[in-house]
Scaffold this active site. Structure first.
Site, PDB file in Angstrom:
ATOM      1  N   SER A 149       0.871  -1.184   0.000  1.00 41.04           N
ATOM      2  CA  SER A 149       0.000   0.000   0.000  1.00 41.04           C
ATOM      3  C   SER A 149       0.898   1.220   0.000  1.00 41.04           C
ATOM      4  O   SER A 149       2.001   1.195   0.574  1.00 41.04           O
ATOM      5  CB  SER A 149      -0.876   0.033   1.259  1.00 41.04           C
ATOM      6  N   TYR A 163      -1.447  -0.466  10.225  1.00 37.99           N
ATOM      7  CA  TYR A 163      -1.662  -0.998   8.872  1.00 37.99           C
ATOM      8  C   TYR A 163      -0.492  -0.593   7.957  1.00 37.99           C
ATOM      9  O   TYR A 163       0.053  -1.425   7.227  1.00 37.99           O
ATOM     10  CB  TYR A 163      -2.977  -0.457   8.324  1.00 37.99           C
TER      11      TYR A 163
END
Ligand code: NAP
Length: 254
Positions: A149, A163
């Site tokens: 990501s 995350y």
């Protein structure tokens, strides 16, 4: 080096019942892959993806497994072996995010689950794939694509640094495993999406985030699952035969 064209065309996509994983399964079928569609909760959604793969003339099976569970992962790979045959590719797509929060508001159970799914799950599935496709294990070679990501680079302050860190681990894993397997016929790469219009944002408490974020994206729009999936299937294909240990950004310029 094995001939990429002779690599078996059986692909396992984790977390393929919706979003980027489902788009990847459909585009992989277009490119000639038979597809194992992994999911955890929504069997009907996974079966709909299976039907789409079969409609493109390829074989498909839906396999329920929590990638954070070693027993589930071992059973999933055994089913793929038995029902689709020798594996040629893996997409480590299953991933979770948490509710938007600062670090001093998070509990450790959240961190354990996030690392278990996003990192441990990717290691487990990659290990099982390597045991099947690496020439070191008598396999024919193949490709692994991990989902990182852009949060790994930006850090996601005030939103989900946990995350972001888990995706930083995926970047490092991709470089290391890519080099580890480079002479064994297995290419390992990652795609680093920006803000993509999928259901994952509802899980962070902000379903409309993709469209509300247009101002911070140089292209002024979120990406689609298909736009990420196109990069993934390219990395799986012989067209990317000299690419390994790489992380490709699909971010609209962000
Ligand atoms: P999504 O729409 O939330 O879909 C997640 C998928 O993963 C679902 O199919 C879900 O299946 C499955 N899943 C969740 N936990 C699982 C587990 N423990 N074991 C197996 N499957 C599991 O997510 P997405 O937006 O498509 O994201 C896919 C990947 O791209 C993730 O790794 C994510 O971190 C990454 N990514 C997404 C974005 C974005 O903006 N969307 C940006 C950067 C990176 P069930 O519903 O059946 O449980």
């Amino acid at each position: 080096m094995p001939n990429p064209a002779s690599t078996p065309r059986v692909l396992l996509v984790t977390g393929a019942s919706r979003g980027i994983g489902a788009a990847t399964a459909r585009l992989a079928a277009r490119d000639g892959w038979d597809v194992a569609v992994n999911y955890t909760r929504d069997e009907a959604a996974a079966q709909a993806v299976v039907a789409d793969v079969r409609a493109r003339g390829r074989r498909a099976v839906a396999v329920r497994a929590d990638v954070a569970s070693e027993a589930d992962v071992l059973a999933m790979f055994s089913r793929v072996d038995a029902e689709l045959g020798r594996l040629g590719g893996l997409v480590n797509n299953a991933g979770i995010v948490g509710m938007k929060a600062r670090l001093d508001e998070m509990d450790s159970a959240r961190w354990q689950r996030m690392l278990a799914v996003n990192v441990f799950g990717s290691w487990l599935c990659a290990r099982e794939a390597v045991r099947r496709i690496s020439t070191r294990h008598g396999g024919p070679g193949g490709a692994i694509v991990n989902l990182s990501s852009v949060a790994a680079v930006l850090g996601a302050p005030g939103m989900y640094t946990d995350y972001a860190s888990s995706k930083g681990a995926i970047d490092t894993f991709t470089v290391g495993l890519g080099r580890e397997l480079a002479a064994e016929g297995v290419r390992v790469n990652a795609v680093r999406p920006g803000i993509i219009d999928t259901d994952i944002h509802a899980d962070s408490g902000d379903r409309d985030r993709p469209h509300k974020s247009a101002d911070v994206i140089p292209m002024h729009r979120p990406g689609t699952a298909d736009e990420v999936a196109e990069a993934i299937v390219w990395l799986l294909s012989p067209a990317s035969s000299y690419v390994t240990g790489s992380v490709i950004e699909v971010t609209g310029g962000r």
